[in-house]
Scaffold this active site. Structure first.
Site, PDB file in Angstrom:
ATOM      1  N   LYS A  12       7.085 -43.372 -32.999  1.00  0.00           N
ATOM      2  CA  LYS A  12       6.386 -43.909 -31.836  1.00  0.00           C
ATOM      3  C   LYS A  12       7.391 -44.429 -30.786  1.00  0.00           C
ATOM      4  O   LYS A  12       8.583 -44.552 -31.075  1.00  0.00           O
ATOM      5  CB  LYS A  12       5.444 -45.039 -32.299  1.00  0.00           C
ATOM      6  CG  LYS A  12       4.308 -44.566 -33.202  1.00  0.00           C
ATOM      7  CD  LYS A  12       3.397 -45.740 -33.552  1.00  0.00           C
ATOM      8  CE  LYS A  12       2.253 -45.318 -34.457  1.00  0.00           C
ATOM      9  NZ  LYS A  12       1.336 -46.452 -34.729  1.00  0.00           N
ATOM     10  N   TYR A  52      -6.090 -40.649 -30.954  1.00  0.00           N
ATOM     11  CA  TYR A  52      -6.638 -41.881 -31.523  1.00  0.00           C
ATOM     12  C   TYR A  52      -8.162 -41.971 -31.386  1.00  0.00           C
ATOM     13  O   TYR A  52      -8.717 -43.080 -31.404  1.00  0.00           O
ATOM     14  CB  TYR A  52      -5.965 -43.102 -30.885  1.00  0.00           C
ATOM     15  CG  TYR A  52      -4.578 -43.394 -31.448  1.00  0.00           C
ATOM     16  CD1 TYR A  52      -4.381 -43.523 -32.826  1.00  0.00           C
ATOM     17  CD2 TYR A  52      -3.474 -43.564 -30.615  1.00  0.00           C
ATOM     18  CE1 TYR A  52      -3.128 -43.799 -33.355  1.00  0.00           C
ATOM     19  CE2 TYR A  52      -2.205 -43.846 -31.145  1.00  0.00           C
ATOM     20  CZ  TYR A  52      -2.049 -43.964 -32.507  1.00  0.00           C
ATOM     21  OH  TYR A  52      -0.810 -44.251 -33.030  1.00  0.00           O
ATOM     22  N   PHE A  60      -8.702 -52.907 -30.061  1.00  0.00           N
ATOM     23  CA  PHE A  60      -7.288 -52.694 -29.773  1.00  0.00           C
ATOM     24  C   PHE A  60      -6.992 -51.316 -29.173  1.00  0.00           C
ATOM     25  O   PHE A  60      -5.838 -50.983 -28.940  1.00  0.00           O
ATOM     26  CB  PHE A  60      -6.443 -52.907 -31.046  1.00  0.00           C
ATOM     27  CG  PHE A  60      -6.821 -52.022 -32.211  1.00  0.00           C
ATOM     28  CD1 PHE A  60      -6.346 -50.716 -32.317  1.00  0.00           C
ATOM     29  CD2 PHE A  60      -7.648 -52.509 -33.221  1.00  0.00           C
ATOM     30  CE1 PHE A  60      -6.683 -49.907 -33.390  1.00  0.00           C
ATOM     31  CE2 PHE A  60      -7.990 -51.699 -34.316  1.00  0.00           C
ATOM     32  CZ  PHE A  60      -7.508 -50.397 -34.390  1.00  0.00           C
ATOM     33  N   ARG A  88       2.900 -41.271 -46.207  1.00  0.00           N
ATOM     34  CA  ARG A  88       2.184 -42.547 -46.036  1.00  0.00           C
ATOM     35  C   ARG A  88       2.760 -43.634 -46.954  1.00  0.00           C
ATOM     36  O   ARG A  88       2.879 -44.793 -46.562  1.00  0.00           O
ATOM     37  CB  ARG A  88       0.686 -42.365 -46.335  1.00  0.00           C
ATOM     38  CG  ARG A  88      -0.062 -41.488 -45.356  1.00  0.00           C
ATOM     39  CD  ARG A  88      -0.233 -42.100 -43.996  1.00  0.00           C
ATOM     40  NE  ARG A  88      -0.855 -43.405 -44.010  1.00  0.00           N
ATOM     41  CZ  ARG A  88      -1.412 -43.966 -42.929  1.00  0.00           C
ATOM     42  NH1 ARG A  88      -1.460 -43.331 -41.764  1.00  0.00           N
ATOM     43  NH2 ARG A  88      -1.929 -45.163 -42.996  1.00  0.00           N
ATOM     44  N   THR A  94       0.002 -50.524 -42.623  1.00  0.00           N
ATOM     45  CA  THR A  94      -0.112 -50.431 -41.161  1.00  0.00           C
ATOM     46  C   THR A  94       0.606 -51.588 -40.458  1.00  0.00           C
ATOM     47  O   THR A  94       1.283 -51.387 -39.453  1.00  0.00           O
ATOM     48  CB  THR A  94      -1.602 -50.413 -40.772  1.00  0.00           C
ATOM     49  OG1 THR A  94      -2.228 -49.289 -41.406  1.00  0.00           O
ATOM     50  CG2 THR A  94      -1.780 -50.300 -39.266  1.00  0.00           C
ATOM     51  N   ARG A 105       8.079 -49.035 -42.358  1.00  0.00           N
ATOM     52  CA  ARG A 105       7.567 -50.164 -41.574  1.00  0.00           C
ATOM     53  C   ARG A 105       8.067 -51.495 -42.125  1.00  0.00           C
ATOM     54  O   ARG A 105       8.376 -52.420 -41.371  1.00  0.00           O
ATOM     55  CB  ARG A 105       6.037 -50.131 -41.549  1.00  0.00           C
ATOM     56  CG  ARG A 105       5.491 -49.025 -40.636  1.00  0.00           C
ATOM     57  CD  ARG A 105       4.030 -48.761 -40.889  1.00  0.00           C
ATOM     58  NE  ARG A 105       3.397 -47.934 -39.868  1.00  0.00           N
ATOM     59  CZ  ARG A 105       2.181 -47.410 -39.977  1.00  0.00           C
ATOM     60  NH1 ARG A 105       1.456 -47.635 -41.080  1.00  0.00           N
ATOM     61  NH2 ARG A 105       1.669 -46.671 -39.008  1.00  0.00           N
ATOM     62  N   ASN A 115       4.668 -50.530 -34.802  1.00  0.00           N
ATOM     63  CA  ASN A 115       4.921 -50.197 -36.208  1.00  0.00           C
ATOM     64  C   ASN A 115       5.657 -48.873 -36.431  1.00  0.00           C
ATOM     65  O   ASN A 115       5.567 -48.261 -37.495  1.00  0.00           O
ATOM     66  CB  ASN A 115       3.644 -50.308 -37.049  1.00  0.00           C
ATOM     67  CG  ASN A 115       2.564 -49.338 -36.615  1.00  0.00           C
ATOM     68  OD1 ASN A 115       2.783 -48.521 -35.723  1.00  0.00           O
ATOM     69  ND2 ASN A 115       1.420 -49.410 -37.253  1.00  0.00           N
ATOM     70  N   HIS A 118       3.940 -42.975 -37.043  1.00  0.00           N
ATOM     71  CA  HIS A 118       2.583 -42.517 -37.350  1.00  0.00           C
ATOM     72  C   HIS A 118       2.679 -41.412 -38.402  1.00  0.00           C
ATOM     73  O   HIS A 118       3.579 -40.589 -38.350  1.00  0.00           O
ATOM     74  CB  HIS A 118       1.902 -41.951 -36.099  1.00  0.00           C
ATOM     75  CG  HIS A 118       0.624 -41.215 -36.409  1.00  0.00           C
ATOM     76  ND1 HIS A 118      -0.591 -41.862 -36.498  1.00  0.00           N
ATOM     77  CD2 HIS A 118       0.398 -39.913 -36.721  1.00  0.00           C
ATOM     78  CE1 HIS A 118      -1.522 -40.967 -36.842  1.00  0.00           C
ATOM     79  NE2 HIS A 118      -0.954 -39.782 -36.972  1.00  0.00           N
ATOM     80  N   GLU A 131      -4.222 -32.934 -36.512  1.00  0.00           N
ATOM     81  CA  GLU A 131      -3.143 -33.558 -35.740  1.00  0.00           C
ATOM     82  C   GLU A 131      -2.022 -32.558 -35.455  1.00  0.00           C
ATOM     83  O   GLU A 131      -1.443 -32.568 -34.365  1.00  0.00           O
ATOM     84  CB  GLU A 131      -2.634 -34.801 -36.479  1.00  0.00           C
ATOM     85  CG  GLU A 131      -3.724 -35.865 -36.543  1.00  0.00           C
ATOM     86  CD  GLU A 131      -3.274 -37.190 -37.151  1.00  0.00           C
ATOM     87  OE1 GLU A 131      -2.181 -37.252 -37.755  1.00  0.00           O
ATOM     88  OE2 GLU A 131      -4.038 -38.168 -37.023  1.00  0.00           O
TER      89      GLU A 131
HETATM   90  P1  DAT Z   1      -2.111 -46.268 -39.492  1.00  0.00           P
HETATM   91  O1  DAT Z   1      -1.184 -46.132 -38.302  1.00  0.00           O
HETATM   92  O2  DAT Z   1      -1.463 -46.981 -40.629  1.00  0.00           O
HETATM   93  O3  DAT Z   1      -2.757 -44.970 -39.884  1.00  0.00           O
HETATM   94  P2  DAT Z   1      -4.680 -46.962 -38.321  1.00  0.00           P
HETATM   95  O4  DAT Z   1      -4.958 -45.492 -38.231  1.00  0.00           O
HETATM   96  O5  DAT Z   1      -5.709 -47.821 -38.952  1.00  0.00           O
HETATM   97  O6  DAT Z   1      -3.294 -47.251 -39.033  1.00  0.00           O
HETATM   98  O7  DAT Z   1      -4.458 -47.533 -36.847  1.00  0.00           O
HETATM   99  C1  DAT Z   1      -3.722 -46.797 -35.881  1.00  0.00           C
HETATM  100  C2  DAT Z   1      -2.802 -47.748 -35.166  1.00  0.00           C
HETATM  101  O8  DAT Z   1      -3.560 -48.716 -34.451  1.00  0.00           O
HETATM  102  C3  DAT Z   1      -1.890 -48.551 -36.075  1.00  0.00           C
HETATM  103  O9  DAT Z   1      -0.704 -47.842 -36.383  1.00  0.00           O
HETATM  104  C4  DAT Z   1      -1.630 -49.782 -35.290  1.00  0.00           C
HETATM  105  C5  DAT Z   1      -2.904 -49.982 -34.495  1.00  0.00           C
HETATM  106  N1  DAT Z   1      -3.814 -50.939 -35.130  1.00  0.00           N
HETATM  107  C6  DAT Z   1      -4.515 -50.757 -36.270  1.00  0.00           C
HETATM  108  N2  DAT Z   1      -5.264 -51.824 -36.574  1.00  0.00           N
HETATM  109  C7  DAT Z   1      -5.028 -52.710 -35.577  1.00  0.00           C
HETATM  110  C8  DAT Z   1      -5.498 -54.032 -35.294  1.00  0.00           C
HETATM  111  N3  DAT Z   1      -6.371 -54.647 -36.097  1.00  0.00           N
HETATM  112  N4  DAT Z   1      -5.009 -54.659 -34.196  1.00  0.00           N
HETATM  113  C9  DAT Z   1      -4.136 -54.054 -33.376  1.00  0.00           C
HETATM  114  N5  DAT Z   1      -3.657 -52.799 -33.570  1.00  0.00           N
HETATM  115  C10 DAT Z   1      -4.098 -52.151 -34.651  1.00  0.00           C
HETATM  116 MG    MG Z   2      -4.199 -43.770 -39.073  1.00  0.00          MG
END
Ligand code: DAT
Ligand code: MG
Length: 154
Positions: A12, A52, A60, A88, A94, A105, A115, A118, A131
């Protein structure tokens, strides 16, 4: 036996700015995964929304879109046995503040909104293909056999 598969991985904008592309690639290479596609690129608003889409209704979401479009990313496709789940596991939780030390991470980040990496969700059966297709054309992926494969897999 676990599936030999391709998965989407991205360093990222925070990881790029902090000079962590090489570190992330090294970890995936050292693990034995094979790089089959890579693109250093800027994500635009449309692509960010598509990528996303599952988080569109989350509070968020806007912050996530502005973060992921704030600078270049290193988009990649990695191949190997159980690749999505193993990436993963290597990424960690996350939220970097909760990710185990030893994970990408957990070693390289401190904040949920920064973080570093991805990886496609291994629990979503369509995620790898969806993706990869979003970021790469077929002719941008290179299938090849790594010389150590016989020593990596039984
Ligand atoms: P991951 O990246 O582990 O697959 P995710 O798909 O649930 O996690 O979320 C995508 C991204 O969104 C994640 O890398 C960071 C952000 N994110 C997730 N949950 C969040 C939250 N509660 N507050 C702020 N950002 C968040
Ligand atoms: Mg995800």
């Amino acid at each position: 036996m676990s599936e030999y598969e391709r998965t989407f991985v991205m360093v990222k904008p925070d990881g790029v700015q902090r000079g962590l592309i090489g570190e992330v690639i090294s970890r995936l290479e050292d693990r034995g995964l094979t790089l089959v596609g890579a693109k250093f690129m800027q994500i635009d608003e449309d692509l960010a929304h598509d990528h996303y889409a599952e988080h569109e209704d989350k509070p968020f979401f806007d912050g996530l879109v502005s973060f992921i479009t704030a600078g270049p990313v290193m988009a990649m496709v990695w191949e190997g046995q159980d690749a999505a789940r193993q990436v993963r596991r290597m990424m960690g939780a996350t939220d970097p503040a909760e990710a185990q030390p030893g994970t990408i991470r957990g070693d390289l980040g401190l904040d949920l909104g920064r973080n570093v990496i991805h990886g496609s969700d291994h629990e979503d059966p369509g995620a790898n293909e969806r993706e990869i297709d979003l970021f790469f054309d077929d002719d941008e992926l290179v299938g090849w056999e790594q010389i150590d494969e016989g020593w990596l897999y039984e």
